[in-house]
Design a protein around this motif. Structure first.
Motif, mmCIF file in Angstrom:
data_model
loop_
_atom_site.group_PDB
_atom_site.id
_atom_site.type_symbol
_atom_site.label_atom_id
_atom_site.label_comp_id
_atom_site.label_asym_id
_atom_site.label_seq_id
_atom_site.Cartn_x
_atom_site.Cartn_y
_atom_site.Cartn_z
ATOM 1 N N VAL A 690 2.626 26.911 3.934
ATOM 2 C CA VAL A 690 2.780 28.070 2.788
ATOM 3 C C VAL A 690 4.054 28.007 1.945
ATOM 4 O O VAL A 690 4.288 28.748 0.970
ATOM 5 C CB VAL A 690 2.765 29.444 3.605
ATOM 6 C CG1 VAL A 690 1.723 29.647 4.368
ATOM 7 C CG2 VAL A 690 3.954 29.675 4.555
ATOM 8 N N THR A 691 4.746 27.002 2.454
ATOM 9 C CA THR A 691 5.839 26.777 1.331
ATOM 10 C C THR A 691 5.772 25.355 1.128
ATOM 11 O O THR A 691 5.333 24.433 1.557
ATOM 12 C CB THR A 691 7.323 27.062 1.974
ATOM 13 O OG1 THR A 691 7.615 26.015 3.168
ATOM 14 C CG2 THR A 691 7.267 28.309 2.765
ATOM 15 N N PRO A 692 6.647 25.110 -0.227
ATOM 16 C CA PRO A 692 6.823 23.476 -0.593
ATOM 17 C C PRO A 692 7.726 22.765 0.271
ATOM 18 O O PRO A 692 8.563 21.945 -0.619
ATOM 19 C CB PRO A 692 6.755 23.655 -1.978
ATOM 20 C CG PRO A 692 7.749 24.959 -2.142
ATOM 21 C CD PRO A 692 7.264 25.970 -1.121
ATOM 22 N N GLN A 729 11.570 29.120 -2.970
ATOM 23 C CA GLN A 729 10.524 28.810 -3.817
ATOM 24 C C GLN A 729 9.426 29.494 -3.640
ATOM 25 O O GLN A 729 8.652 29.786 -4.682
ATOM 26 C CB GLN A 729 10.437 27.332 -3.694
ATOM 27 C CG GLN A 729 11.380 26.428 -3.991
ATOM 28 C CD GLN A 729 11.701 26.363 -5.708
ATOM 29 O OE1 GLN A 729 10.473 26.173 -6.216
ATOM 30 N NE2 GLN A 729 12.747 26.522 -6.344
ATOM 31 N N ALA A 730 8.939 29.929 -2.510
ATOM 32 C CA ALA A 730 7.883 30.591 -2.272
ATOM 33 C C ALA A 730 8.103 32.130 -2.788
ATOM 34 O O ALA A 730 7.029 32.905 -2.526
ATOM 35 C CB ALA A 730 7.301 30.506 -0.954
ATOM 36 N N TYR A 785 1.229 32.738 -1.816
ATOM 37 C CA TYR A 785 1.629 31.431 -1.008
ATOM 38 C C TYR A 785 1.253 31.739 0.549
ATOM 39 O O TYR A 785 0.653 30.843 1.103
ATOM 40 C CB TYR A 785 3.197 31.253 -0.979
ATOM 41 C CG TYR A 785 3.360 30.417 -2.263
ATOM 42 C CD1 TYR A 785 3.833 29.161 -2.260
ATOM 43 C CD2 TYR A 785 3.968 31.394 -3.289
ATOM 44 C CE1 TYR A 785 4.394 28.573 -3.416
ATOM 45 C CE2 TYR A 785 4.426 30.824 -4.638
ATOM 46 C CZ TYR A 785 4.513 29.389 -4.555
ATOM 47 O OH TYR A 785 5.145 28.894 -5.655
ATOM 48 N N SER A 840 6.357 30.359 -10.995
ATOM 49 C CA SER A 840 5.654 30.249 -9.628
ATOM 50 C C SER A 840 4.205 30.355 -9.868
ATOM 51 O O SER A 840 3.336 29.700 -9.053
ATOM 52 C CB SER A 840 6.331 31.791 -9.057
ATOM 53 O OG SER A 840 7.378 31.686 -8.860
ATOM 54 N N GLN A 843 3.431 26.595 -10.189
ATOM 55 C CA GLN A 843 3.574 25.989 -8.695
ATOM 56 C C GLN A 843 2.554 26.308 -7.909
ATOM 57 O O GLN A 843 2.139 25.392 -7.259
ATOM 58 C CB GLN A 843 4.909 26.563 -8.077
ATOM 59 C CG GLN A 843 5.257 25.630 -7.111
ATOM 60 C CD GLN A 843 6.653 26.059 -6.606
ATOM 61 O OE1 GLN A 843 6.574 26.719 -5.488
ATOM 62 N NE2 GLN A 843 7.867 25.649 -7.263
ATOM 63 N N LEU A 844 2.310 27.660 -7.677
ATOM 64 C CA LEU A 844 0.932 28.103 -6.950
ATOM 65 C C LEU A 844 -0.153 27.377 -6.990
ATOM 66 O O LEU A 844 -0.941 26.948 -6.484
ATOM 67 C CB LEU A 844 0.977 29.648 -7.000
ATOM 68 C CG LEU A 844 0.072 30.241 -5.899
ATOM 69 C CD1 LEU A 844 0.716 29.721 -4.606
ATOM 70 C CD2 LEU A 844 0.458 31.746 -6.167
ATOM 71 N N PHE A 847 -0.032 23.899 -5.738
ATOM 72 C CA PHE A 847 0.190 24.081 -4.533
ATOM 73 C C PHE A 847 -1.325 24.348 -3.845
ATOM 74 O O PHE A 847 -1.374 23.792 -3.030
ATOM 75 C CB PHE A 847 1.086 25.255 -4.222
ATOM 76 C CG PHE A 847 1.884 25.082 -2.981
ATOM 77 C CD1 PHE A 847 2.250 23.922 -2.577
ATOM 78 C CD2 PHE A 847 1.981 26.175 -1.975
ATOM 79 C CE1 PHE A 847 3.081 23.770 -1.300
ATOM 80 C CE2 PHE A 847 2.616 26.209 -0.883
ATOM 81 C CZ PHE A 847 3.154 24.813 -0.497
ATOM 82 N N ARG A 848 -2.035 25.347 -4.397
ATOM 83 C CA ARG A 848 -3.296 25.437 -3.850
ATOM 84 C C ARG A 848 -4.288 24.197 -4.043
ATOM 85 O O ARG A 848 -4.830 23.925 -2.865
ATOM 86 C CB ARG A 848 -3.924 26.828 -4.885
ATOM 87 C CG ARG A 848 -3.408 28.052 -4.432
ATOM 88 C CD ARG A 848 -4.138 28.994 -5.483
ATOM 89 N NE ARG A 848 -3.723 30.568 -5.060
ATOM 90 C CZ ARG A 848 -3.543 31.368 -5.773
ATOM 91 N NH1 ARG A 848 -3.516 31.152 -7.206
ATOM 92 N NH2 ARG A 848 -3.003 32.565 -5.569
ATOM 93 N N ARG A 851 -3.129 21.980 -1.261
ATOM 94 C CA ARG A 851 -3.616 22.341 0.010
ATOM 95 C C ARG A 851 -4.979 22.502 0.484
ATOM 96 O O ARG A 851 -5.223 22.574 1.731
ATOM 97 C CB ARG A 851 -2.724 23.513 0.433
ATOM 98 C CG ARG A 851 -1.289 23.739 0.622
ATOM 99 C CD ARG A 851 -0.650 23.029 1.519
ATOM 100 N NE ARG A 851 0.833 23.070 1.721
ATOM 101 C CZ ARG A 851 1.574 22.255 0.994
ATOM 102 N NH1 ARG A 851 1.079 21.064 0.674
ATOM 103 N NH2 ARG A 851 2.973 22.436 1.215
#
Length: 882
Positions: A690-692, A729-730, A785, A840, A843-844, A847-848, A851
């Motif tokens: 859930v975090t980078p 970051q999250a 996140y 954010s 980034q999200l 990130f999604r 993941r």
């Protein structure tokens, strides 16, 4: 779709007009650069996302939710190249906004310092307050023992590249020039053209380092703070206070203010978990430091020597000055004759010009002409000073020459006291090998080499240059006894001044500290060193790991209790204790305003001495600008002085005793809530999803690895910096507030909590810091996140505790909204948050995909780059990393 309508939030935090003008100018110039680079379409996309993120903070929740959904839809519609460019645009915007805000702080400080009375929170104001309460003799006595020891560390919390930082400094200089009212229209136009050129450079410079910096890169980066700021600022701090004390006699009598700052450094000496810091690097680090300070002192001696043209007829030299010149003629006849020819009849000038030549020889390792140590230079300078005073020239004696004396006293020939740090387990393994006999491993050879380098550094620069040895994870007296035993193996009886500094990091270690120290007093090397140092002893407290271990509130209370116990231990044993605070920049690592933290320390734990680590982005935030650096140093020194007075110590002690029961209730509930989360089955793996945090390990921002083990299987494997960095970051900021709401709710008595908030400095500072951390948290984005972990139970725990903590902090503080009573900080956070959101969302989005989707190697690489790019931007926007 509503976009740019201002909300009541923005009306509450109106910018000062000069700052608004600066931000508007820099934003418009950045817009010009974006349009030139990517066309109107790029600028339109940036503007569209900017307006949507502002709308997502509207007070109308329905409108805000619609705007937030539109933000996610917009960033998902872009290809990676466009997402990269938009992320870079917002990152550049934050760099420009940060420098504009820093310059506004400088403006405000200049305006603040215009009256005859001492500035609030200044050292002069503190001396005046102590004098009024206890008399001049007591105030000057406290001042004579004052010590402030900032220790620069290379912990990887500065996300900016050095090239980016250089571009920012150039832009900042150009912006400052625009404040000169004498500039004409042509000069302003040329200034704007140059600003555009530099902003274009900033835009075109990669925000991401290609390679990780090495230890020597980190040393050189830190040296910019010395060169640009500290060398000049510290004598100015001493001078300003001395002038306040002396009044009309300022600059005509011996100074009453000692050189009370001593700079320390772990950069090049901290090898705990960093295999790249070797004995050879430690030696090179000191060589770099020495080169910088010797060059600086040489330049000052040359400048003062050329200016000090007092003739022997008007200002006859004392015998000491004549002796220095006679010795020089005997030892270096050609040089002495050359200086005398250039400065006939000016003996004081000749001594200073000779000193400049000797400093150059010291730097160049010319043994025939070099100073043996800084003490020799100090003796010569004081001889010149006393001679000038005796000759009736006190203004020459106590003017610029006194600044040089203060500089030598502060920095010596080594600049900063280089400290070594190593993990206790490394020592244990090395000792086991040595005691067993036989061939030694390279690791043990390296441990021994460190002591040899320390001895070499001391031989050249004196004991103060490198005498402290910090033992990480001190858990028994054997961990302390190991250090002098290893030194004996390494040096075969050769002398080494060695101060062993235990570092207590976890909550259990803090509780065990007194027993360990009682046993340490029985060790012969410790006893001998106490006798040599007038019973001085240093203990380091680790804020980072204790907070990761117990949660922010319980760690704060445990550290306070440890300080109180250590102060009592020192008094029982007639020890002159210095507590070394291992604080980070982020609130989850003991960050926050240092001066307020000093005044909240346990009674007896300060005693005129304050030492702390200064890391990463905090170094440049506090010491990058001369005016801001001077203000910070004054505030901390003033707080250190006041915290050592009986009145402040009594007030703190009474409050701690009065609210002990309340603290215990909060502690139990906050600790249980924190442990319930972080000790849940699968928490470490969930945290990694859930975090980078894994991506942060790839970010080349420091020479030290992000974790101790190869995989993140438990929190013990993870260092405190990436633990904090990842949650920041999250947009969760969990390390700054988690469990506090549970603690406050467990007390339940709002009147009692408000009374504690008003009367107990520790509780006040803690809650204010929690409030700031909550203000930088965004629950809506954080939820995005947290949902990636497929653990709704853990996600809901976090979000529920966030809601509870926000509710209770506001109730206890008596606020309707976060930071409502801190106008400047509140304005900065409220106005920044929407722009941080833009990064954010980007980034999200990346990130999604990383993941949840099966991606090609190329897609994975491009998305990781987008994550790392947004990491830099979010760090710049929140002005916090680790």
């Amino acid at each position: 779709m509503p976009t740019s309508q201002p909300s009541r939030v923005h009306a509450r935090f109106e910018m000062p007009a000069p700052l608004r003008a600066d931000v508007r100018l820099l934003g418009e110039l950045l817009g010009t650069v974006l349009k030139e680079y990517g066309g109107q379409e790029l600028l339109d996309d940036v503007e569209k996302l900017r307006e949507l993120t502002i709308a997502a903070h509207d007070d109308d929740h329905e409108r805000a939710d619609q705007a937030a959904a539109a933000c996610e839809e917009l960033v998902s519609s872009w290809d990676i190249e466009r997402a990269d460019n938009v992320a870079r645009a917002f990152t550049c915007y934050f760099h420009l906004t940060n420098l504009a805000e820093e310059f506004q702080r400088v403006r405000a400080l200049r305006e603040y310092d215009t009256g005859d009375a001492p500035v609030r929170d200044s050292l002069a104001a503190a001396v005046a307050e102590v004098t009024a309460q206890y008399g001049e003799e007591e105030a000057l006595g406290l001042l004579s023992g004052l010590e402030f020891r900032p220790v620069l560390t290379a912990h990887p919390t500065e996300a900016r590249r050095r090239a980016v930082a250089s571009a920012i400094r150039r832009i900042s200089t150009l912006l400052a020039q625009r404040d000169d009212s004498r500039l004409g229209a042509g000069e302003l136009a040329e200034n704007e053209r140059r600003l555009l050129e530099e902003i274009d450079v900033l835009w075109r410079t990669s925000q991401i380092r290609v390679t990780k910096p090495g230890p020597l890169d980190e040393v050189r980066t830190a040296m910019t703070v010395f060169d640009d700021t500290l060398f000049q600022v510290l004598p100015q701090v001493y001078r300003q206070l001395d002038d306040q004390i002396a009044g009309s006699k300022a600059g005509t009598q011996p100074p009453r203010v000692p050189a009370f700052v001593r700079l320390g450094s772990w950069i090049g000496g901290d090898r705990d978990g960093n295999p790249f810091v070797t004995a050879a690097f430690t030696q090179k680090a000191m060589a770099i430091q020495a080169d910088h300070v010797l060059r600086a002192l040489e330049r000052v001696c040359e400048r003062l020597g050329r200016a000090l043209t007092a003739d022997a007829e008007t200002t006859p030299p004392a015998p000491g000055v004549r002796r220095i010149l006679a010795d020089a003629r005997a030892a270096y006849p050609d040089l002495a004759e050359d200086v005398a020819t250039r400065s006939p009849g000016e003996p004081h000038r000749q001594v200073l010009l000779l000193a400049a030549r000797k400093l150059a020889a010291t730097r160049q390792r010319d043994a025939d002409f070099a100073y043996a140590n800084a003490g020799e230079l100090l003796r010569e300078l004081r001889t010149v000073q006393s001679s000038l005073h005796a000759a009736g020239a006190p203004r020459q004696a106590y003017g610029e020459l006194q600044h040089l004396i203060w500089q030598v006293e502060t920095f010596g020939f080594h600049l900063a006291e280089l400290e070594v740090r190593q993990h206790s387990k490394v020592h244990a393994r090395a000792l086991a090998e040595l005691r067993a006999g036989g061939d030694l491993s390279p690791e043990t050879e390296e441990v021994l080499a460190v002591f040899r380098v320390m001895a070499q550094i001391q031989q050249r620069f004196g004991p103060d240059a490198c005498r402290r040895y910090v033992v990480s994870f001190t858990q028994s007296v054997d961990d302390l006894a190991a250090v002098p035993e290893l030194a004996r193996y390494a040096l075969d009886g050769r002398p080494l001044a060695l101060d062993v500094v235990p570092l207590f990091e976890t909550e259990d270690d803090l509780r065990a500290s007194i027993g360990i120290l009682d046993q340490a007093l029985e060790l012969e090397p410790i006893q001998r060193r106490l006798a040599e140092t007038d019973r001085r002893f240093e203990v380091m407290l680790g804020y980072s790991d204790s907070a990761k271990d117990a949660g922010p509130l319980s760690a704060t209370l445990a550290l306070y209790e440890a300080q109180a116990a250590l102060a009592a231990w020192a008094e029982r044993n007639s020890i002159r204790l210095t507590l070394f605070h291992g604080r980070g920049g982020a609130l989850g690592r003991g960050g926050g305003p240092a001066n307020r933290a000093v005044l909240a320390q346990a009674p007896g734990s300060v005693s005129g001495r304050f030492k702390l680590t200064e890391q990463g982005e905090v170094i440049f935030a506090r010491y990058g600008d001369p005016i801001i650096a001077r203000r910070h140093i004054e505030q901390v020194a003033a707080a250190t002085l006041l915290a050592s007075t009986p009145a402040v110590e009594k007030r703190t002690a009474n409050a701690a005793e009065k609210f002990a029961g309340l603290a215990a209730t909060m502690d139990d509930a906050a600790r249980a809530t924190y442990h319930r989360l972080v000790r849940s089955d699968g928490f470490a793996e969930w945290f990694a999803r859930v975090t980078p945090v894994e991506e942060l390990g790839q970010l080349p921002i420091g020479s030290r690895p992000a974790r101790r083990g190869l995989a993140l299987s438990s929190l013990e494997d993870l260092r405190a910096i990436p633990w904090v960095f990842a949650w920041t970051q999250a947009r969760v900021n969990l390390t700054g507030w988690y469990g506090v709401g549970a603690g406050l709710e467990a007390v339940g008595d709002l009147d009692a909590l408000r009374e504690a908030y008003a009367q107990w400095p520790l509780f006040t500072v803690t809650l204010d810091n929690v409030e700031m951390s909550l203000a930088k948290t965004d629950a809506r984005i954080a939820r995005g996140y947290l949902e990636l972990g497929d653990r709704p139970d853990l996600a809901e725990q976090v979000l529920a505790e966030h809601a509870r903590t926000t509710e209770w902090v506001l109730k206890v503080a008596g606020h309707e909204r976060l930071l409502e009573n801190r106008r400047v900080l509140g304005r900065a956070v409220e106005l920044r948050n929407p722009y941080v959101d833009a990064l954010s969302y980007l980034q999200l989005r990346a990130f999604r995909a990383l993941r949840t989707q099966k991606l090609s190697e190329g897609e994975t690489e491009r998305l990781r780059r987008l994550v790392l790019l947004t990491v830099n931007g979010v760090a710049a926007g929140l002005q916090n990393t680790g």
